[in-house]
Design a protein around this motif. Structure first.
Motif, PDB file in Angstrom:
ATOM      1  N   PRO A   9      -7.669  21.750  15.885  1.00  0.00           N
ATOM      2  CA  PRO A   9      -6.605  20.757  15.639  1.00  0.00           C
ATOM      3  C   PRO A   9      -7.158  19.355  15.407  1.00  0.00           C
ATOM      4  CG  PRO A   9      -6.109  22.093  17.572  1.00  0.00           C
ATOM      5  CD  PRO A   9      -7.517  22.397  17.186  1.00  0.00           C
ATOM      6  N   GLU A  10      -8.160  18.953  16.214  1.00  0.00           N
ATOM      7  CA  GLU A  10      -8.739  17.614  16.058  1.00  0.00           C
ATOM      8  C   GLU A  10      -9.412  17.452  14.703  1.00  0.00           C
ATOM      9  OE1 GLU A  10      -9.000  18.787  20.427  1.00  0.00           O
ATOM     10  OE2 GLU A  10      -9.403  19.715  18.513  1.00  0.00           O
ATOM     11  N   SER A  11     -10.102  18.497  14.250  1.00  0.00           N
ATOM     12  CA  SER A  11     -10.791  18.426  12.961  1.00  0.00           C
ATOM     13  C   SER A  11      -9.797  18.318  11.811  1.00  0.00           C
ATOM     14  CB  SER A  11     -11.679  19.662  12.769  1.00  0.00           C
ATOM     15  OG  SER A  11     -12.666  19.727  13.772  1.00  0.00           O
ATOM     16  N   ILE A  12      -8.672  19.038  11.905  1.00  0.00           N
ATOM     17  CA  ILE A  12      -7.645  18.954  10.862  1.00  0.00           C
ATOM     18  C   ILE A  12      -7.035  17.558  10.836  1.00  0.00           C
ATOM     19  CG2 ILE A  12      -5.399  19.829  10.121  1.00  0.00           C
ATOM     20  CD1 ILE A  12      -6.173  22.554  11.288  1.00  0.00           C
ATOM     21  N   ILE A  13      -6.723  17.017  12.027  1.00  0.00           N
ATOM     22  CA  ILE A  13      -6.139  15.671  12.094  1.00  0.00           C
ATOM     23  C   ILE A  13      -7.117  14.644  11.534  1.00  0.00           C
ATOM     24  CG2 ILE A  13      -5.317  13.868  13.652  1.00  0.00           C
ATOM     25  CD1 ILE A  13      -4.410  16.147  15.542  1.00  0.00           C
ATOM     26  N   ALA A  14      -8.395  14.742  11.913  1.00  0.00           N
ATOM     27  CA  ALA A  14      -9.393  13.786  11.430  1.00  0.00           C
ATOM     28  C   ALA A  14      -9.520  13.852   9.909  1.00  0.00           C
ATOM     29  CB  ALA A  14     -10.743  14.074  12.086  1.00  0.00           C
ATOM     30  N   ALA A  15      -9.519  15.071   9.362  1.00  0.00           N
ATOM     31  CA  ALA A  15      -9.612  15.222   7.909  1.00  0.00           C
ATOM     32  C   ALA A  15      -8.391  14.640   7.218  1.00  0.00           C
ATOM     33  CB  ALA A  15      -9.780  16.703   7.556  1.00  0.00           C
TER      34      ALA A  15
END
Length: 644
Positions: A9-15
Motif C-alpha cells: 500500500p505504501e509503495s502504491i501511494i508513493a508512486a
C-alpha cells in the motif's frame, strides 16, 4: 510526503503521489524493499528467520535528536522492534549433509554494513541450527540479529539453466488490455525422466542454489480482473514485471488431490464428472454469472450460508465441494449466500482473460510488485532510503498536525503528509486495536502434489477444515519456471487465518499432503506423497480492517497502512492505497498513465541535448542507483487478450 516502510500500500501511494507531482521521501529501517510483502533468496530468508527469532531491541544511534524538538512541539515515538512476526519454527527434512564449506553459487562478496554478515556465514550458521525433523530451531539470544537480505536483482538470475520459451500449456503470453503486462515466457526446460524416483536434493544443494529461490513472506495471486491488475494496466507499471498463469485449480477430497474443471472446456473434457454432473455444473455456473437478474432464486436464502444454498440446488456432493472450496473459495460456516454468489461470479469473470484459470503469479515472487511501484515512484523523482530508521513524529501542539520526522542520524525532515505502516506505531497508540493473525508455512518439496505429464505447473489448492468452524487452508504450489525455486524442486505456500500457532494450524494439512518421514522405511502410501525437504512456520500480524479512529492520539495528516491480509488477492491493499491518496489529494487522479514521449513538449534548453543524441524521455529505464532489485526490466513482450 514522507512514507515510512515500503509495503505494497505504501509503495502504491508513493508512486501515485510522485506521479501527481508531489515530492516523496520513502524511508525504511530494513535493508530490503517490501516489509512483510518482501521476497528473499534462501540465505536471505535464513537471515530473516534468525532476526525474528532473536528480537533484539535496536538502540538509538543518535541520542541528541531530542534537542531538535521545540517548546511548542511534542513527539510520537515509533516502535523500534518489529512485533508482526511470531512463533518462527524451522525444520530440515532433507539429507543432513554438511553445508559448512558450501558457498552460494553466483553470490558476490557483501559489504559489512551495520554489522551484517555475508551469505557464507549465514549458510554455515544455518546448517548448524537447522535440526533434523521433529525438532524446532532453537532461539538464539546472545548474538545481534543479522540484517535480512532481500530479493536478488534480475541480473543475478542470468546464466541459470532456464531458457526463454513459450509454454505449450496454459501459460499464455497475453496482454493486459492495451498495456505491456509481461506474462512469463520463462520456462525451465523439463528435466529428462531417467527414473521414476525423484532426484534426491540435499540441504547443501539448496544452500548452493539459494539464489534461485525467491521466497515470499506473504502468499498471494493476482485475479486477472482484480483491482491490482487494473492498476498495473492503468499506470503502466506492468512493464516492470513479468507474470505466469496459474495453470490448474485443485481440490482435496476424500484424502485425494483432484483437478477441478472450471472453464467450459475443462468441464466437458473432465473424466471425473458424469454427463449429468456436467450439465448441473454448467447450469449453476451460468446462473452465478448473472444471479442479480434472478433474485427469486436466491432471496429466500439470503440469511442462510452459501453451503446451505448449494444443497438446495440439487447438486451432487462432489459438485458442492468443488464450488464451495475451489471456485468460490469461501468458508462453509461463515459465508452468506450473497457473498458466495459474488465470489463465484468474480472467479468466473476472471476466467479466460489470460488462461484457463483466473490467476496470475509474478515471476520472481509477489515481492516484485511493491518494487515495481517503487521504481515508478523513483522515475518521477521519489527518493528512497533503506537502512534508515525513524525515531519519532514531531507534532505541533497548537494545530495537532504532524510537522516532521526525526531519523536515527538526528536529521529533522519536514513534510505535509506522513504514511506509516501499522507495525511502526508504538503500543501506547495501538492500545485499543485488536489484531488478527495469519498462519504461514513455506515448504521446499521434491515433487508436485499432483503429478502430470508436465512438471511446470502452478497450482492452487484449498484444503477444507476437518472440524466445522475452523478456516480452510490455501495452498499455492510453485514450480521452478516461476523463478522462485531451484530445478527439480517445488515451493509450497500454506496460508490460513490463525487459530493457534502456525505449526499447530498447518502441520496437520502438511501431513495429509506430504511425506515428512526422514527414515528410509516408509509405507507405500507415504512414498507416493511428495517429500518435504525444508520447512518454516510463522505467524504474521493481520492489521487489515483496523479503523483509523482505533489509534489513540494520531494526528489527522498521519495515515496508517496495514500489512498483508489473509485473502488470496490484493484488493484490500489497492483499495486502501486509493482511499488514502484521495483523502490527501481529492482533486488528483489516482495513478494516471504516464505521458507518451511523443506528447512531451520540451523547453528550448532540453532540445539541445536531445539533438546531440541524448534523450530526456521520462520513459528512460530507471537507474540502478535507486537500490531496487526489481527483476522485471522494461522490455515489452507481445501479448494477446483472450477475452471473448
Amino acid at each position: 510526503i514522507a512514507c515510512v516502510l515500503s509495503g505494497l500500500p505504501e509503495s502504491i501511494i508513493a508512486a501515485a503521489c510522485a506521479r501527481s507531482g508531489q515530492r516523496v521521501l520513502h524511508v525504511d529501517s530494513r535493508n530490503y524493499y517490501g516489509g512483510n510483502w518482501a521476497s528473499f533468496s534462501f540465505s536471505g530468508l535464513l537471515s530473516w528467520i534468525k532476526e525474528n527469532q532473536q528480537k533484539t531491541d535496536i538502540n538509538d544511534e543518535c541520542e541528541d535528536w531530542r534537542k531538535l524538538i521545540l517548546e511548542n512541539e511534542e513527539v510520537i515515538s515509533l516502535s523500534k522492534r518489529d512485533k508482526t512476526i511470531q512463533h518462527v519454527e524451522v525444520f530440515c527434512f532433507g539429507d543432513q549433509d554438511s553445508a559448512e564449506d558450501v558457498e552460494e553459487a553466483g553470490a558476490l562478496p557483501k559489504l559489512h554494513v551495520f554489522g551484517a554478515s555475508g551469505a557464507e556465514g549465514v549458510a554455515q550458521e544455518s546448517e548448524k541450527e537447522c535440526q533434523p525433523a521433529e525438532s524446532a530451531l532453537p532461539e538464539v539470544e546472545s548474538q545481534e540479529p543479522e540484517k535480512a537480505t532481500g530479493t536478488e536483482p534480475a541480473s543475478a538470475m542470468e546464466g541459470n539453466d532456464a531458457e526463454m520459451t513459450s509454454e505449450n500449456e496454459s501459460s499464455h503470453s497475453t496482454a493486459l488490455g492495451e498495456s505491456t503486462l509481461e506474462l512469463g515466457k520463462t520456462e525451465a526446460v523439463p528435466s529428462e525422466i531417467s527414473a521414476q524416483e525423484p532426484k534426491k536434493i540435499t540441504y547443501s544443494q539448496i544452500v548452493r542454489e539459494g539464489r534461485r529461490f525467491n521466497i515470499d513472506l506473504v502468499s498471494k495471486l493476482l485475479y486477472s480482473r482484480g483491482l491490482l491488475i487494473d492498476l498495473l494496466i492503468k499506470s503502466n507499471v506492468s512493464r516492470y514485471a513479468e507474470f505466469k498463469n496459474a495453470t490448474r485449480i485443485l481440490a482435496f477430497r476424500e484424502g485425494k488431490v483432484e483437478q477441478v474443471p472450471c472453464s467450459r472446456a475443462d468441464v466437458f473434457n473432465s473424466r471425473q464428472l458424469t454427463m449429468v454432473e456436467k450439465r448441473m455444473l454448467m447450469k449453476f455456473l451460468t446462473f452465478c454469472l448473472d444471479y442479480e437478474q434472478h433474485p427469486d432464486e436466491y432471496q429466500d436464502y439470503e440469511n442462510s450460508t452459501f453451503a446451505q444454498f448449494l444443497r438446495t440446488r440439487k447438486l451432487t456432493p462432489s459438485l458442492q465441494h468443488f464450488i464451495l472450496h475451489s471456485i468460490a473459495m469461501v468458508s462453509e460456516t461463515d459465508c452468506s449466500t450473497l457473498e458466495g454468489l459474488q465470489a463465484t461470479k468474480k472467479f468466473l469473470q476472471c476466467l479466460g482473460r489470460y488462461g484457463n484459470t483466473p490467476f496470475l503469479f509474478p515471476l520472481y515472487g509477489q515481492g516484485e510488485i511493491p518494487q515495481c511501484f517503487c521504481r515508478m515512484c523513483a522515475v518521477f523523482g521519489g527518493i528512497y532510503c533503506l537502512r534508515h530508521s525513524v525515531q519519532c513524529l514531531v507534532v505541533d501542539k497548537e494545530s495537532g498536525r504532524c510537522k516532521a520526522i526525526v531519523d536515527h542520524f538526528g536529521q529533522r525532515i519536514s513534510a505535509n503528509y506522513f504514511i506509516v505502516e501499522d507495525s511502526y506505531l508504538s503500543e501506547s497508540i495501538c492500545t485499543n486495536v485488536c489484531y488478527r493473525q495469519i498462519s504461514r508455512a513455506v515448504l521446499i518439496t521434491d515433487q508436485s502434489v499432483l503429478n502430470t505429464d508436465s512438471e511446470q505447473q502452478v497450482s492452487v489448492l484449498t484444503v477444507p477444515p476437518v472440524d466445522l468452524g475452523k478456516p480452510a487452508v490455501c495452498v499455492i504450489e510453485l514450480c521452478s519456471s516461476t523463478m522462485t525455486c531451484m530445478k527439480d524442486t517445488y515451493l509450497v505456500h500454506l496460508t490460513c487465518p490463525s487459530a493457534k500457532t502456525a505449526r499447530e494450524d498447518l502441520e496437520p494439512v502438511v501431513q495429509k499432503l506430504f511425506n515428512l518421514n526422514t527414515e528410509k522405511e516408509t509405507e507405500n502410501e507415504e512414498l507416493e506423497k511428495p517429500k518435504v525437504l525444508w520447512a518454516v512456520y510463522f505467524n504474521m500480524r493481520d492489521s487489515s480492517g483496523v479503523d483509523k479512529s482505533s489509534y489513540d492520539g494520531l494526528p489527522s495528516n498521519v495515515y496508517v497502512c496495514s500489512g498483508p491480509d489473509s485473502a488470496l488477492g490484493n484488493d484490500c491493499a489497492v483499495r486502501q492505497a486509493e482511499i488514502i491518496f484521495q483523502e490527501m489529494f481529492p482533486t488528483e487522479e489516482f495513478c494516471p498513465p504516464p505521458p507518451n514521449p511523443e506528447d512531451i513538449i520540451y523547453d528550448e534548453e532540453e532540445i539541445a541535448p536531445e539533438e546531440s543524441g541524448f534523450s530526456n524521455s521520462p520513459e528512460t529505464k530507471p537507474e540502478s542507483s535507486t537500490e531496487e532489485s526489481s527483476s522485471g526490466g522494461s522490455a515489452a513482450v507481445k501479448k494477446e487478450d483472450n477475452e471473448e
